[in-house]
Design a protein around this motif. Structure first.
Motif, PDB file in Angstrom:
ATOM      1  N   GLN A 124      21.145   8.917 -35.080  1.00 15.75           N
ATOM      2  CA  GLN A 124      20.714   9.586 -33.852  1.00 15.75           C
ATOM      3  C   GLN A 124      19.263  10.027 -34.003  1.00 15.75           C
ATOM      4  N   CYS A 125      18.466   9.805 -32.955  1.00  8.90           N
ATOM      5  CA  CYS A 125      17.037  10.101 -33.017  1.00  8.90           C
ATOM      6  C   CYS A 125      16.605  10.964 -31.829  1.00  8.90           C
ATOM      7  N   PRO A 126      15.984  12.129 -32.065  1.00 10.13           N
ATOM      8  CA  PRO A 126      15.445  12.937 -30.959  1.00 10.13           C
ATOM      9  C   PRO A 126      14.186  12.303 -30.395  1.00 10.13           C
ATOM     10  N   LEU A 127      13.992  12.477 -29.082  1.00  8.64           N
ATOM     11  CA  LEU A 127      12.820  11.917 -28.402  1.00  8.64           C
ATOM     12  C   LEU A 127      12.177  12.957 -27.497  1.00  8.64           C
ATOM     13  N   GLY A 128      12.003  14.165 -28.006  1.00  5.83           N
ATOM     14  CA  GLY A 128      11.330  15.197 -27.227  1.00  5.83           C
ATOM     15  C   GLY A 128      12.259  15.919 -26.276  1.00  5.83           C
ATOM     16  N   LEU A 129      11.665  16.601 -25.285  1.00  2.00           N
ATOM     17  CA  LEU A 129      12.414  17.414 -24.335  1.00  2.00           C
ATOM     18  C   LEU A 129      12.182  16.921 -22.914  1.00  2.00           C
ATOM     19  N   ASN A 130      13.147  17.211 -22.039  1.00  2.00           N
ATOM     20  CA  ASN A 130      12.950  16.878 -20.627  1.00  2.00           C
ATOM     21  C   ASN A 130      12.206  18.008 -19.926  1.00  2.00           C
ATOM     22  N   ALA A 131      12.054  17.920 -18.617  1.00  2.00           N
ATOM     23  CA  ALA A 131      11.275  18.899 -17.862  1.00  2.00           C
ATOM     24  C   ALA A 131      11.881  20.296 -17.904  1.00  2.00           C
ATOM     25  N   LYS A 132      13.178  20.381 -18.211  1.00  2.00           N
ATOM     26  CA  LYS A 132      13.855  21.678 -18.291  1.00  2.00           C
ATOM     27  C   LYS A 132      13.946  22.193 -19.719  1.00  2.00           C
ATOM     28  N   GLY A 133      13.318  21.478 -20.643  1.00  2.00           N
ATOM     29  CA  GLY A 133      13.296  21.937 -22.029  1.00  2.00           C
ATOM     30  C   GLY A 133      14.522  21.580 -22.840  1.00  2.00           C
ATOM     31  N   LEU A 134      15.346  20.642 -22.366  1.00  5.44           N
ATOM     32  CA  LEU A 134      16.531  20.209 -23.105  1.00  5.44           C
ATOM     33  C   LEU A 134      16.218  18.927 -23.872  1.00  5.44           C
ATOM     34  N   PRO A 135      16.803  18.773 -25.061  1.00  2.00           N
ATOM     35  CA  PRO A 135      16.472  17.627 -25.911  1.00  2.00           C
ATOM     36  C   PRO A 135      16.902  16.287 -25.319  1.00  2.00           C
ATOM     37  N   LEU A 136      16.068  15.279 -25.550  1.00  2.71           N
ATOM     38  CA  LEU A 136      16.359  13.891 -25.223  1.00  2.71           C
ATOM     39  C   LEU A 136      16.540  13.127 -26.524  1.00  2.71           C
ATOM     40  N   GLY A 137      17.218  11.988 -26.453  1.00  8.17           N
ATOM     41  CA  GLY A 137      17.400  11.230 -27.675  1.00  8.17           C
ATOM     42  C   GLY A 137      18.025   9.877 -27.429  1.00  8.17           C
ATOM     43  N   ILE A 138      18.220   9.154 -28.503  1.00  2.99           N
ATOM     44  CA  ILE A 138      18.790   7.813 -28.450  1.00  2.99           C
ATOM     45  C   ILE A 138      19.489   7.542 -29.769  1.00  2.99           C
ATOM     46  N   GLN A 139      20.447   6.615 -29.776  1.00  2.00           N
ATOM     47  CA  GLN A 139      21.068   6.218 -31.026  1.00  2.00           C
ATOM     48  C   GLN A 139      20.654   4.796 -31.379  1.00  2.00           C
TER      49      GLN A 139
END
Length: 505
Positions: A459-474
């Motif tokens: 699992q890899c984090p990819l920063g935050l969205n406009a509301k400050g919640l984490p984004l990511g991808i596997q």
């Protein structure tokens, strides 16, 4: 056998019931949730908390930093944020401080060079936490089951013992869902964990480790939809010493791996945690990311059982693709993904686990009691037990679904080979608000499908969205090709910044 129409009606009714439960849950959340001054945890001010485990251990071995100072910095951080996130459910601070002093004394007495120390103790003095489902000597081991609330571990799980032998210092145990069977960390012993990026949202996964790591606390667990760095491969890391104990086909799905803030910690931690299983992997192989074949899918093709993938996640995925190498495409069907997940499981007596191998529970009666506030079980566990009662083994249907699973497995393995990785959403949404998962119980399929297929995932984090919640991808690879997914994780971290500290948004 129920007709397709009848089955669809039953699923729609199940979804409707889940929606109503979710409404009740959100109402309870609005009325009864503790109030905090902030929606996020406080940002970090201590520099030691922003270093990776590899960096911390190196500084300790070089005697540039005292181990007790590292441990105390983490203890202070835990005391600051844990009342908000409820990640650690039992501390062992005094024992950890004694172990830290012992490390400092050992380094003062022995003048071994750093290379020798690293070989002996690759994580010397590094603080970790352990999921409550794993045995940690002297700590509770209930897996959130009220029947086991007084169960205390007399020894360490194999993987915990391996981490200790590598020099790691456990600070405590972390929360999980009841019997680790739900993707919100909540149970009737310890309560629920909150997302450090927004306390009104779930932590994700079956473990509270993610909230700890996200808040600059230590961690050593498994993957999480909150998108901390995490990896796992089936049959590599030993499961001995955790509850519930896997049996039969369950052993194929039960997998353990490290979870960290920084990608550089994943490979050395996996080396330690795998023990003899490390021989199955190729972690010493050099990986050139530019030479890998990349495949991707934006979503599963659509299903009324599963949420649509958030546009924020799709855009994050596209950003990875557009800034990287040539991407090839693979298409599949939602049905195949769901079938491959479910039909490889042999009948499981979850009610026996809920009764802790004593008298099995009556799920319908427990549902009635839950509605009256009298059940000791959580509604996800009761729902799973009810679902289990409806499962009927039908040989012809099993053969059909098994063929679908085997076909998908063959297609992916042949496509990926030993030089390909597959990018896929970890979850169709960013971390939802508390109780909302009850309305979408099948959203776990985005990660569960790869358990069913027996493929390694990071699992890899990819920063935050406009509301400050984490984004990511596997990132998925062929069997035992973890070195590929780990290399891609480090590449993404360097390119996109990886983990982002909460409280700074």
């Amino acid at each position: 056998m129920a007709s397709p129409f009848t089955a669809r009606v039953q699923l729609l009714l199940l979804k409707a019931v889940g929606f109503l439960i979710g409404l009740v849950g959100r109402a309870a959340l609005a009325l009864g949730s503790p109030k905090f001054d902030s929606r996020t945890t406080h940002p970090v001010t201590e520099p030691l908390l922003l270093l990776s485990g590899v960096q911390l251990s190196k500084l300790i071995r070089q005697r540039k930093v005292k181990c007790i100072d590292v441990i105390q910095a983490y203890i202070n951080r835990i005391k600051d944020v844990n009342p908000m996130i409820n990640g650690i459910v039992k501390y062992r601070f005094e024992a950890a401080e004694k172990e830290a002093h012992a490390v400092d004394q050992k380094l003062a007495d022995k003048q071994e060079d750093e290379a020798t120390l690293e070989k002996k103790w690759p994580f010397l003095g590094v603080p970790v936490t352990v999921k409550e489902a794993f045995q940690l000597q002297g700590m509770p081991n209930s897996s959130g089951l009220v029947n086991r609330r007084d169960t205390i571990s007399k020894t360490d799980a194999t993987v915990v013992a391996l981490l200790k032998e590598a020099g790691a210092i456990p600070l405590g145990i972390t929360n999980c869902s009841e019997l680790c069977m739900w993707y919100e960390s909540s149970n009737n012993i310890y309560g629920r964990s909150n997302n450090p990026y927004d306390l009104q949202h779930i932590a994700g996964g079956s473990s509270g480790e993610a909230v700890l790591i996200g808040s600059q606390e230590p961690g050593a667990s498994s993957r999480s939809p909150m998108w901390m760095q995490g990896t796992r491969d089936l049959g590599v890391v030993p499961n001995k010493g955790q509850f519930p104990v896997a049996g039969g086909a369950q052993e194929w799905f039960q997998c353990t791996g490290p979870m960290c803030r920084y990608a550089e910690d994943l490979t050395p931690m996996l080396r330690v945690m795998a023990g003899p299983g490390i021989k199955k992997l190729k972690l010493d192989a050099k990986v050139y990311v530019k030479d890998l074949k990349f495949y991707w899918m934006e979503h599963d093709g659509g299903s009324f059982l599963i949420s649509k993938v958030d546009q924020d996640l799709i855009q994050a995925q596209k950003k990875v693709i557009l800034n990287r190498i040539l991407i090839e495409f693979i298409y599949s069907q939602t049905d195949a993904i769901m079938y491959s997940l479910w039909i490889t499981m042999e009948p499981v007596k979850f009610v026996d686990l809920l009764g802790d191998h004593g008298k099995p529970i009556n799920p319908l009666w427990e549902l009635i009691k839950w509605c009256l506030g009298l059940s000791r079980y959580t509604i996800p566990s009761i729902g799973l037990a009810l679902f289990e009662e409806k499962l009927k083994y039908e040989n012809e249907k099993y053969k059909k679904f098994k063929a679908v699973e085997e076909s998908l497995h063959k297609e992916l393995v042949e496509m990926l080979g030993d030089d390909g990785v597959f990018l896929y959403p970890s979850h169709p949404t960013v971390a939802p608000k508390h109780h909302v998962p009850l309305t979408r119980p099948f959203n776990f399929a985005y990660t569960g499908v790869f358990n069913a297929l027996g493929l390694p995932v990071t699992q890899c984090p990819l920063g935050l969205n406009a509301k400050g919640l984490p984004l990511g991808i596997q990132v998925v690879a062929g069997p035992f090709n973890d070195h590929l997914t780990l290399a891609v994780a480090q590449y993404f971290e360097k390119s996109f910044g990886g983990w982002v500290c909460p409280g700074k948004f």
